[in-house]
Design a protein around this motif. Sequence first.
Motif, mmCIF file in Angstrom:
data_model
loop_
_atom_site.group_PDB
_atom_site.id
_atom_site.type_symbol
_atom_site.label_atom_id
_atom_site.label_comp_id
_atom_site.label_asym_id
_atom_site.label_seq_id
_atom_site.Cartn_x
_atom_site.Cartn_y
_atom_site.Cartn_z
ATOM 1 N N ASN A 171 0.492 -1.699 -0.130
ATOM 2 C CA ASN A 171 -0.204 -0.204 -0.320
ATOM 3 C C ASN A 171 0.841 0.949 0.045
ATOM 4 O O ASN A 171 0.060 2.682 -0.119
ATOM 5 C CB ASN A 171 -0.842 0.315 1.515
ATOM 6 N N TRP B 57 2.683 2.557 2.442
ATOM 7 C CA TRP B 57 2.891 2.832 3.798
ATOM 8 C C TRP B 57 4.047 3.191 4.388
ATOM 9 O O TRP B 57 4.851 2.394 4.326
ATOM 10 C CB TRP B 57 1.325 2.541 4.465
ATOM 11 N N PRO C 266 -1.997 4.855 7.506
ATOM 12 C CA PRO C 266 -3.849 5.138 7.058
ATOM 13 C C PRO C 266 -4.423 6.285 7.766
ATOM 14 O O PRO C 266 -5.976 6.325 7.932
ATOM 15 C CB PRO C 266 -4.211 3.983 6.821
ATOM 16 N N LYS D 10 -7.169 1.600 10.263
ATOM 17 C CA LYS D 10 -7.462 1.443 9.314
ATOM 18 C C LYS D 10 -6.320 0.562 8.754
ATOM 19 O O LYS D 10 -6.575 -0.776 8.301
ATOM 20 C CB LYS D 10 -8.125 2.154 8.066
ATOM 21 N N GLU E 72 -6.642 -3.486 7.426
ATOM 22 C CA GLU E 72 -6.312 -4.148 6.277
ATOM 23 C C GLU E 72 -5.779 -5.425 6.219
ATOM 24 O O GLU E 72 -5.811 -6.389 5.245
ATOM 25 C CB GLU E 72 -5.432 -3.421 5.588
#
Length: 243
Positions: free
Chosen positions: A100, A102, A108, A112, A116
């Motif tokens: 993602n 990140w 997030p 979140k 995920e």
Amino acid sequence: MSLDLIRKKAKVKPPRIVLFGGHGVGKTSFGASTNKPIFLLTEDGMGKVEADHFPVADSWESFMEYLNTLNTDKHEFKTLIVDSLDWLEPLIWAKACKDNNWKSIEQPGYGKGYVEVLKYWREYIDILNELRDKGMTVIQIAHNQIKKVEDPRIEPFDRHELKLHRKAADLILEHSDACFFASFKLGTVKVQGKGGNMTTKAVSGDRVVYTQEKPAYLAKNRYALPEELPMDWETIRAEMIKK
């Protein structure tokens, strides 16, 4: 409704067990005492324990490669030992961050990221279920952490829980047939202190597993087991079969 929909009682499958506790209580040794075990390691915690094992997985990809090998290749192993869940968790976080883009699992916001990563945990659990369907017992080892429990009915209290994020721990526990808290049995003795006064001293005894949830620790089982059992695989297995 047709009576053709009725199915016979399902065949009893091997157990899916979570075993958690503090350092040095013998969780890895317990795993090695089971029937034809194979260890899937996420930490180098074998020490002097001799048992078949994969190399320590240093990524989610390598961990799943080893797990899928067990699921697809022919072998004689009867028990899978995952050692440990709390070292697997950061591998899953790293995978989610990579997929993602990140910088951290917290990026997030609002939890979140932890939601995920449940998809990776479910992927892992799906393969555990397939292995179980093929006749393998599954034992997942984890360390413990002491967390404060808030209940509006009573004063907050501390208890031993899995050293995992709450959402992951809930998923793992829901999937498992038993969760055992491993510890040394505690007791007290009276000793004579300075000045001749008698004081109470805590002492530890044999290793045991606790099988039913209490305020002091998390535990569960679907086998109507006694609250406490020796930390011995043959004894525990015999009790499970008895039920």
